[in-house]
Design a protein around this motif. Structure first.
Motif, PDB file in Angstrom:
ATOM      1  N   ASP B 385     -53.604 -21.266   0.222  1.00  0.00           N
ATOM      2  CA  ASP B 385     -53.463 -21.914  -0.981  1.00  0.00           C
ATOM      3  C   ASP B 385     -52.784 -23.463  -1.065  1.00  0.00           C
ATOM      4  N   ARG B 386     -52.108 -23.551   0.071  1.00  0.00           N
ATOM      5  CA  ARG B 386     -51.233 -24.840   0.410  1.00  0.00           C
ATOM      6  C   ARG B 386     -52.539 -25.837   1.036  1.00  0.00           C
ATOM      7  N   LEU B 393     -64.198 -32.554   0.907  1.00  0.00           N
ATOM      8  CA  LEU B 393     -63.369 -33.849   0.790  1.00  0.00           C
ATOM      9  C   LEU B 393     -63.496 -34.348   2.117  1.00  0.00           C
ATOM     10  N   VAL B 394     -63.294 -33.627   3.270  1.00  0.00           N
ATOM     11  CA  VAL B 394     -63.398 -34.344   4.534  1.00  0.00           C
ATOM     12  C   VAL B 394     -64.502 -35.362   4.606  1.00  0.00           C
ATOM     13  N   VAL B 395     -65.767 -34.679   4.251  1.00  0.00           N
ATOM     14  CA  VAL B 395     -67.107 -35.520   4.228  1.00  0.00           C
ATOM     15  C   VAL B 395     -66.791 -36.878   3.473  1.00  0.00           C
ATOM     16  N   ALA B 396     -66.155 -36.518   2.281  1.00  0.00           N
ATOM     17  CA  ALA B 396     -66.051 -37.968   1.226  1.00  0.00           C
ATOM     18  C   ALA B 396     -65.081 -38.698   2.058  1.00  0.00           C
ATOM     19  N   LEU B 397     -64.133 -38.305   2.627  1.00  0.00           N
ATOM     20  CA  LEU B 397     -63.078 -39.221   3.199  1.00  0.00           C
ATOM     21  C   LEU B 397     -63.998 -39.981   4.348  1.00  0.00           C
ATOM     22  N   GLU B 398     -64.606 -39.349   5.083  1.00  0.00           N
ATOM     23  CA  GLU B 398     -65.030 -39.968   6.381  1.00  0.00           C
ATOM     24  C   GLU B 398     -66.211 -40.835   5.594  1.00  0.00           C
ATOM     25  N   SER B 399     -66.791 -40.337   4.748  1.00  0.00           N
ATOM     26  CA  SER B 399     -67.822 -41.535   4.058  1.00  0.00           C
ATOM     27  C   SER B 399     -67.018 -42.950   3.406  1.00  0.00           C
ATOM     28  N   ALA B 400     -65.815 -42.580   2.841  1.00  0.00           N
ATOM     29  CA  ALA B 400     -65.033 -43.524   2.351  1.00  0.00           C
ATOM     30  C   ALA B 400     -64.716 -44.437   3.448  1.00  0.00           C
ATOM     31  N   ARG B 401     -64.151 -44.031   4.510  1.00  0.00           N
ATOM     32  CA  ARG B 401     -63.910 -44.694   5.521  1.00  0.00           C
ATOM     33  C   ARG B 401     -64.886 -45.529   6.106  1.00  0.00           C
ATOM     34  N   LYS B 497     -54.825 -39.310  -1.172  1.00  0.00           N
ATOM     35  CA  LYS B 497     -53.854 -38.886  -2.081  1.00  0.00           C
ATOM     36  C   LYS B 497     -54.339 -37.754  -2.658  1.00  0.00           C
ATOM     37  N   LYS B 498     -55.568 -37.339  -3.000  1.00  0.00           N
ATOM     38  CA  LYS B 498     -55.792 -36.250  -3.650  1.00  0.00           C
ATOM     39  C   LYS B 498     -55.640 -35.221  -2.438  1.00  0.00           C
ATOM     40  N   ALA B 499     -56.276 -35.302  -1.102  1.00  0.00           N
ATOM     41  CA  ALA B 499     -56.173 -34.205  -0.009  1.00  0.00           C
ATOM     42  C   ALA B 499     -54.567 -34.224   0.371  1.00  0.00           C
ATOM     43  N   GLY B 500     -54.004 -35.231  -0.007  1.00  0.00           N
ATOM     44  CA  GLY B 500     -52.294 -35.149   0.406  1.00  0.00           C
ATOM     45  C   GLY B 500     -52.113 -35.489   1.766  1.00  0.00           C
ATOM     46  N   VAL B 501     -52.924 -36.173   2.442  1.00  0.00           N
ATOM     47  CA  VAL B 501     -52.949 -36.465   3.831  1.00  0.00           C
ATOM     48  C   VAL B 501     -52.660 -37.974   3.912  1.00  0.00           C
ATOM     49  N   LYS B 502     -52.555 -38.140   5.391  1.00  0.00           N
ATOM     50  CA  LYS B 502     -52.223 -39.511   5.727  1.00  0.00           C
ATOM     51  C   LYS B 502     -53.640 -40.187   5.887  1.00  0.00           C
ATOM     52  N   ASP B 503     -54.365 -39.366   6.653  1.00  0.00           N
ATOM     53  CA  ASP B 503     -55.345 -40.391   7.179  1.00  0.00           C
ATOM     54  C   ASP B 503     -56.659 -38.953   7.565  1.00  0.00           C
ATOM     55  N   VAL B 504     -57.530 -39.407   7.749  1.00  0.00           N
ATOM     56  CA  VAL B 504     -58.873 -38.562   7.825  1.00  0.00           C
ATOM     57  C   VAL B 504     -58.440 -37.570   9.014  1.00  0.00           C
ATOM     58  N   ALA B 505     -57.967 -38.084  10.026  1.00  0.00           N
ATOM     59  CA  ALA B 505     -57.685 -37.409  11.245  1.00  0.00           C
ATOM     60  C   ALA B 505     -56.789 -36.048  10.727  1.00  0.00           C
ATOM     61  N   ALA B 507     -56.444 -34.984   7.841  1.00  0.00           N
ATOM     62  CA  ALA B 507     -57.559 -33.890   6.935  1.00  0.00           C
ATOM     63  C   ALA B 507     -58.242 -33.035   7.756  1.00  0.00           C
ATOM     64  N   ARG B 508     -58.843 -33.612   8.927  1.00  0.00           N
ATOM     65  CA  ARG B 508     -59.623 -32.803   9.696  1.00  0.00           C
ATOM     66  C   ARG B 508     -58.731 -31.583  10.389  1.00  0.00           C
ATOM     67  N   GLU B 509     -57.456 -32.019  10.556  1.00  0.00           N
ATOM     68  CA  GLU B 509     -56.580 -30.918  11.125  1.00  0.00           C
ATOM     69  C   GLU B 509     -56.356 -29.823  10.142  1.00  0.00           C
ATOM     70  N   LEU B 510     -56.102 -30.155   9.068  1.00  0.00           N
ATOM     71  CA  LEU B 510     -55.807 -29.349   7.899  1.00  0.00           C
ATOM     72  C   LEU B 510     -56.896 -28.454   7.714  1.00  0.00           C
ATOM     73  N   LEU B 511     -58.067 -29.031   8.146  1.00  0.00           N
ATOM     74  CA  LEU B 511     -59.183 -28.254   7.738  1.00  0.00           C
ATOM     75  C   LEU B 511     -59.594 -27.127   8.475  1.00  0.00           C
ATOM     76  N   ARG B 512     -59.269 -27.367   9.759  1.00  0.00           N
ATOM     77  CA  ARG B 512     -59.287 -26.652  10.941  1.00  0.00           C
ATOM     78  C   ARG B 512     -58.345 -25.242  10.822  1.00  0.00           C
ATOM     79  N   LYS B 513     -57.046 -25.696  10.329  1.00  0.00           N
ATOM     80  CA  LYS B 513     -56.195 -24.859  10.114  1.00  0.00           C
ATOM     81  C   LYS B 513     -56.600 -23.733   8.904  1.00  0.00           C
ATOM     82  N   ALA B 514     -57.099 -24.346   7.807  1.00  0.00           N
ATOM     83  CA  ALA B 514     -57.630 -23.410   6.863  1.00  0.00           C
ATOM     84  C   ALA B 514     -58.713 -22.381   7.447  1.00  0.00           C
ATOM     85  N   ASP B 515     -59.741 -22.853   8.247  1.00  0.00           N
ATOM     86  CA  ASP B 515     -60.633 -22.002   8.893  1.00  0.00           C
ATOM     87  C   ASP B 515     -60.159 -20.882   9.472  1.00  0.00           C
TER      88      ASP B 515
END
Lengths: 376, 924
Positions: B385-386, B393-401, B497-505, B507-515
């Protein structure tokens, strides 16, 4: 001869007989002649004073002859003025359906005529006894004369006994007979021991003396050229220990065989002469045997001659079995016709065919010869 | 023949006329219609044909109409070497005159009928009629092709030309042969006329003869039949007579023997009576013996049966006892079985309780595990949930970057890059808008030797205060690039901001934790499902707890305490009843039936106890079956024995009754006649029979001696034979009478004469037929041979005529002209220019020309001989065209060189091309 008896012996009248070679006209005249001869027997009887007449068989040709024949025979018999004794022979045997038992015969049988139907002796005249051996079948099983005399004892003195029998004698038939023959020795013995004084036989058409007392009378009128002495009746006179038999001619016809060899005009002329010399031509039948060969004109002449004589005679016939006269055409004959071209060639062809043995060519050649001659 | 002159007087329309003809050459007689050209030809024919006194209509026709005058014809001609002058007048003042001048100058004359005859004779002698007819062409006949085969002069001529010998005499012979052939044969080769009739006559005569012969053969057969019948009749009659004599003898003998037979019949009758009496006595004795025997036999049977009855009753009683014993034993086994069933039920209850308890333990453990798993699920859920980052979102972030980097790169490339370096001491100020220093912030002021590299997308003002101010402005394009960079940076910031993260990296860490958390959640859920598969363990626990009581352990204790079953008592004491049913190894060890007191938790022990209890029950059930069977057997045996006993009793009673009846019958018989009297009466009767039989034998002996018994049969047979013989005789007599009747009829019919006549007739017609046949065959042979030779010869003749026709024709038609002749030497076909046609197919003109050419050819061939005749054309060439007229004219002219050609015409111009022609004009 004192106490002798005279009678006539005849046989083989064969009334109703037909002869092919005579033709219709000849047949009619010859048939009448045979009846006339019977009538003449009556004349002979009257002339000789014969007491009776015996006929030893074959009065009729068949048991089934036509009515006319029977009635005419009866008429002829009536003209014999003395008793007549008839014996059934092989042609008119006393078999079932026999003429002798028929109503036709019995209704017309003349009064003075007796038919021997049994073997009982018949006293035909005082002191004369007739015994007979009538044929009861066309095919007897034994000597056809024997029943007539087998049981007889010698005749009473002064009685003349006459046997009437019909059949061939062994000695004369030449062994050709297909029915039993008459035992001549037994017959002679019966004559010798006095049981029989005369034996009258029938069946042989030629007048034939077997012994003094055994005779074939022969037919009253000739029936064939082969017969030796036909046309007689026997006048028999029997006396005590004696007998006299005399043939008297009653027939009027002749049947002649004549043999000729024809090779030239002379032989043809000789035949013409022979024909010319024959008497009583209208009552004569000639049977010609011929051999040889004739040139075509001669052959035509021969044909014409025979044709003409056939009109004169009762009948003239080539005897097919012994007729071997052939055409012999020579070149001269053909030349005489003055033929040429195809006609000559055709005739020549036929002539050569004939020479090669073609009989048909001979007839053709003769015809062509005649046509060419007539046309020329 | 040459025609020299013709004179007509009072002939049809001609008053008086004379026409002279040159003996050689072509003469054209010209005259108009009706002037009498044709009369010339007609007159010539009449003068030779008809005598002056002829009444023929042909003569009447020539008399001029309405004039009572005599037509007169005078003809001058040569025949052979003679010259003739011949005059004839018909009807009025009839006369005939003939004057002949011979070659040597002698002159002779005739008159009247003699003249006619002589003229006719001379004409026939010198003129061939066929040739004359062929060469004289009357009006309208010019088209008819000549058929000159039988014209003798022509044959002679062509024969001379072809080298074949002269056939002078053949024509009459041919006619004669033909005539002879036709007497016997049709042209088709079938028999005809007398010959054919003779064949039929033979057939008829054969039939008649065969019938007559058959009739006569039937007569012969009848004669033979009658002869045979007569013999048979004699034979049968003789035999019948003999036989009737013997029949009479038999009758006499029979009369004599009849008396003996009568006597024998009487004795035989007495014998039969005696024998009957004896039989009666014998029967009485036998009956008595039977009664005695019966009484004795029944007494014996009665005793036997009484004994058997008592035995059977004993057996039945014993059987009843056996049944009682068996039933008692059965009752005991039933009781034992009930006890064993109770044991089994107790054992089963214990096993069930132990199994429930084990299940409860397992379920409690499972429940604890479930609580743990559910706590793990909740924890993982919280983690998930957190985390707001997901794959998208990660793909969008990477694309924005990537877009930011790309936009910056484009800006750097598209705007001026200004490097500013402070070299001196003077401050250098930097300001402006749209500045980008790359990784570093654009300083507002440069230190010494410091430099800044700025990308200017807006306006850079570099100023050294007081000294210089440089403004760098980017172009229009730079502003756009700047805004793209700004936009990309803004979007990236939003996403972070939406992802609540500092940067893409991050975000990726968070994604791994969620998996990881998701994987754990899945595993926990699977475990939960496994644990709850058999339903909620809570429910099962409640059920089991309820079943086991308040405190599970207490309940088990209580059950086990009271579960001891009483042992089966006293069973071994009853065993004696089963001894005969049980085999030695089936013997039970009753010690096994004691149920061990097992520990409450020992499930395996409890199950073993249950098995043992069940085995014991099965054993007892087997014993029960055996005991039931034994009881049934005993009952059945007892029933049978009882039935047997009843039957034995019934039989015994029956035997008693029969014995009583037998004794009674015997006594009754003895009352009538005692045993000794019976024997005495029989002996007396026997003696009587013997005496009578002796007498009978004596009589029979007499009868045998006389043959009395056979004689009647013999007589019957003999009478039958006699009847048969009589029948045979009658049949034969009838047959004989019938046959004789038939023969009598045959005699009346004169069948033999008929046969002889038929044979005579047959021989006659046969001889006639043979003769006709010989002649017919000869005629056929001659005809065939001659025809063949003629045909061959004609083939030869045709050649000269053919070649003559062709040579003449070629002068008209040219060298290709050819013809073919038929057997009558007539032209059959023509060939021109290679085209071969039958004559009938040619044009009228061509046919006429051909006919003329043929006649000229014939004339030409015969011209040299004495037999030649003039060729006369009564008009011709009416169908020819001009060209042909010229050629034909030339031909006619040349023909005149060899003979006399006379042409009658009303059209002289048709013949104007005839060279050397003599023209004679007839005037009306």
């Amino acid at each position: 001869m004192d106490d002798s008896i005279t009678f006539l012996h005849s046989s083989d009248w064969q009334l109703g007989m037909m002869r092919r070679f005579l033709g219709p006209d000849g047949q009619a005249r010859w048939g009448q002649a045979r009846l006339d001869a019977v009538a003449r027997i009556g004349e002979v009887a009257a002339a000789t004073g014969a007491a009776f007449v015996v006929v030893t068989g074959d009065v009729f040709e068949h048991n089934q002859v036509e009515r006319q024949t029977i009635l005419r025979a009866c008429e002829a018999l009536k003209r014999i003025p003395v008793p007549v004794v008839l014996l059934p022979g092989n042609h008119d045997a006393l078999e079932p359906g026999s003429l002798w038992t028929s109503a036709q015969w019995q209704a017309h049988q003349p009064e003075q005529v007796t038919v021997l139907t049994g073997t009982e002796p018949l006293e035909i005249a005082p002191g004369v006894e007739i015994v007979g051996a009538p044929w009861r079948s066309r095919r007897p099983l034994s000597d056809p004369a024997a029943p007539g005399y087998a049981d007889l004892t010698p005749a009473e003195p002064g009685t003349t006994r006459i046997l009437l029998a019909h059949g061939q004698l062994t000695s004369l038939s030449g062994g050709m007979s297909d029915v039993p023959t008459i035992d001549q020795a037994a017959l002679e013995a019966a004559v010798a021991d006095g049981r029989l004084q005369y034996v009258g036989l029938g069946d042989r058409h030629s007048t034939t003396r077997v012994t003094d007392r055994i005779w074939f009378s022969g037919t009253q009128e000739v029936t064939s050229p082969e017969e030796d002495a036909p046309g007689n009746v026997l006048k028999v006179t029997v006396g005590a220990g004696e007998i006299e038999v005399e043939p008297v001619r009653v027939g009027a016809w002749h049947m002649v065989d004549h043999r000729v060899e024809l090779f030239d005009e002379e032989s043809l002329t000789a035949l013409e002469d022979w024909f010319a010399e024959l008497p009583e031509k209208e009552r004569t039948y000639v049977r010609l045997a011929g051999d040889g060969s004739l040139a075509l004109p001669l052959l035509s002449r021969l044909d014409a001659m025979i044709d003409a004589q056939g009109e004169v005679f009762a009948s003239v016939e080539r005897w097919a079995k012994f007729w071997t006269v052939r055409p012999a055409p020579d070149a001269a004959d053909l030349d005489a016709l003055q033929l040429s071209g195809p006609a000559r060639a055709a005739m020549e062809e036929l002539r050569q065919a004939l020479a090669g043995g073609d009989e048909g060519a001979g007839a053709a050649l003769s015809l062509m010869h005649r046509l060419a001659r007539d046309a020329g | 023949m040459r025609l020299l002159s013709l004179a007509l007087r009072d002939f049809r329309g001609v008053r008086d006329r004379i026409v002279r003809f040159p003996a050689l050459g072509t003469t054209v007689v010209v005259g108009d219609n009706e002037v009498g050209k044709s009369s010339l030809v007609e007159a010539f024919g009449l003068v030779f044909d008809l005598p002056d006194d002829s009444k023929s209509t042909r003569i009447r026709d020539i008399q001029p109409v309405g004039q009572d005058v005599g037509p007169e014809v005078t003809v001058e001609l040569t025949l052979g070497n003679r010259e003739l002058s011949y005059t004839k007048r018909w009807l009025k003042n009839r006369s005939t005159e003939l004057a002949v001048v011979e070659a040597d100058g002698r002159r002779r004359s005739w008159t009247g009928r003699e003249a006619h005859n002589e003229a006719e004779r001379l004409f026939r002698q010198h003129v061939d009629p066929v040739l004359w007819q062929t060469l004289m062409v009357s009006q309208g006949q010019s088209l008819v092709l000549p058929t000159p085969a039988d014209a003798e002069p022509l044959i002679t001529a062509v024969t001379a030309e072809s080298g074949t010998p002269v056939d002078g005499a053949s024509m009459p012979l041919v006619t004669a042969v033909e005539h002879e052939y036709l007497r016997y044969w049709t042209r088709g080769g079938r028999a005809t006329g007398d010959f054919a009739r003779s064949e039929k006559a033979v057939a008829t005569a054969e039939l008649t003869a065969a019938q007559a012969l058959k009739a006569m053969e039937e007569v012969q057969q009848d004669i033979r039949r009658a002869e045979r019948l007569t013999l048979d009749l004699q034979d049968v009659t003789g035999r019948l007579t003999d036989h009737l004599t013997s029949v009479e003898e038999l009758r006499e003998r029979k009369k004599a023997t009849d008396e003996i037979l009568l006597r024998r019949d009487s004795v035989r009758h007495r014998a039969e009576t005696a024998r009957a009496r004896l039989e009666n006595h014998t029967r009485t004795r036998v009956e008595r013996e039977r009664l005695l025997d019966e009484a004795e036999r029944f007494a014996k049977i009665d005793a036997e049966l009484a004994e058997r009855r008592s035995d059977a009753e004993t057996v039945a009683r014993t059987a009843v006892e056996s049944v009682h014993a068996a039933e008692a034993a059965l009752a005991e086994v039933v009781e034992l079985k009930d006890a064993r069933r109770t044991d089994v039920q107790e054992a089963e209850r214990q096993v069930s309780e132990l199994m429930d308890r084990a299940e409860l333990d397992r379920l409690l453990g499972q429940q604890a595990e479930l609580v743990d798993v559910r706590a793990r699920i909740a924890a993982a859920g919280t983690v998930l949930d957190r985390i707001k980052v997901d794959d998208a979102l990660v793909v969008a972030l990477e694309s924005a970057r990537a877009e930011v980097v790309e936009a910056r790169a484009a800006l750097a490339a598209g705007v001026p890059e200004v490097s500013v370096r402070r070299l001196g001491a003077e401050p250098v100020e930097l300001s402006g808008t749209g500045l980008d220093g790359g990784a570093r912030e654009v300083p507002s002021e440069l230190g010494f030797d410091e430099s800044a590299e700025v990308l200017v997308s807006g306006e850079l003002v570099v100023g050294v205060p007081g000294q210089v101010e440089v403004t760098v402005r980017a172009g229009g394009e730079a502003a756009t690039l700047r805004s793209r960079v700004d936009e990309a940076v803004r979007r990236e910031k939003d996403l972070l901001k939406k992802a609540g993260v500092k940067d893409v990296a991050a975000a990726r860490e968070l994604l791994r934790k969620a998996d990881t958390a998701t994987a754990e959640l899945h595993e926990a859920r699977r475990t939960e499902r496994t644990l709850t598969t058999g339903g909620d363990p809570g429910e099962r626990i409640a059920v089991l707890t309820a079943r086991l009581g308040v405190g599970a352990d207490d309940d088990v204790e209580a059950e086990e305490g009271g579960g001891k079953q009483p042992a089966v008592e006293g069973v071994p004491g009853q065993m004696s009843l089963f001894e005969e049913f049980a085999s030695p190894h089936d013997t039970l060890d009753f010690e096994d039936f004691e149920v061990p007191v097992s520990a409450p938790d020992d499930l395996a022990g409890a199950q073993r106890a249950l098995e043992e209890a069940r085995d014991a029950l099965a054993e007892v059930e087997r014993l029960l079956g055996d005991a039931e069977f034994a009881a049934a057997q005993a009952r059945k045996a007892a029933d049978e024995d009882r039935s047997e006993a009843q039957q034995a009793r019934a039989r015994s009673e029956l035997a008693g009754e029969r014995l009583a009846a037998a004794v009674e019958a015997l006594e009754a018989a003895r009352d009538l006649l005692d045993d000794d009297a019976v024997s005495a009466a029989e002996a007396e009767a026997t003696g009587e029979v013997e005496a009578v039989l002796e007498e009978l034998a004596a009589v029979q002996e007499q009868a045998d001696a006389a043959g009395a018994d056979q004689i009647a049969g013999e007589l019957t047979d003999a009478l039958a034979v006699a009847a048969r013989l009589q029948g045979e005789r009658d049949t034969l007599r009838d047959a004989l009478r019938t046959t004789e009747g038939r023969l009598e009829q045959s005699g009346r019919d004169g069948l033999a004469t008929r046969r002889d006549l038929a044979e005579l007739e047959l021989a006659g017609v046969r001889a006639e037929h043979d003769s006709l046949q010989r002649r017919a065959e000869a005629a056929r042979r001659v005809h065939e041979t001659l025809s063949r030779h003629r045909a061959e010869a004609q083939t030869k003749y045709s050649e000269p005529l053919q070649s003559r026709i062709e040579s003449l024709g070629r002068s008209v038609y040219g060298p290709s002209f050819r013809v073919w002749l038929d057997d009558d030497l007539a032209v059959a076909e023509r060939e021109l220019d290679g085209a071969r046609l039958p004559v009938e197919a040619l044009s009228t003109g061509a046919q006429e020309q051909l006919a003329i050419i043929t006649r000229l050819a014939i004339s030409h061939l015969v011209s040299t001989g004495e037999s030649s005749v003039p060729v006369i054309f009564d008009d011709a060439l009416g169908w020819s065209d001009k060209a042909r007229l010229r050629d034909m004219g030339a031909l006619l002219g040349r023909a005149g060189d060899h003979g006399q050609i006379i042409i009658l015409t009303c059209m002289p111009d048709r013949y104007e091309y005839v060279p050397k022609a003599t023209f004679i004009k007839l005037d009306a």
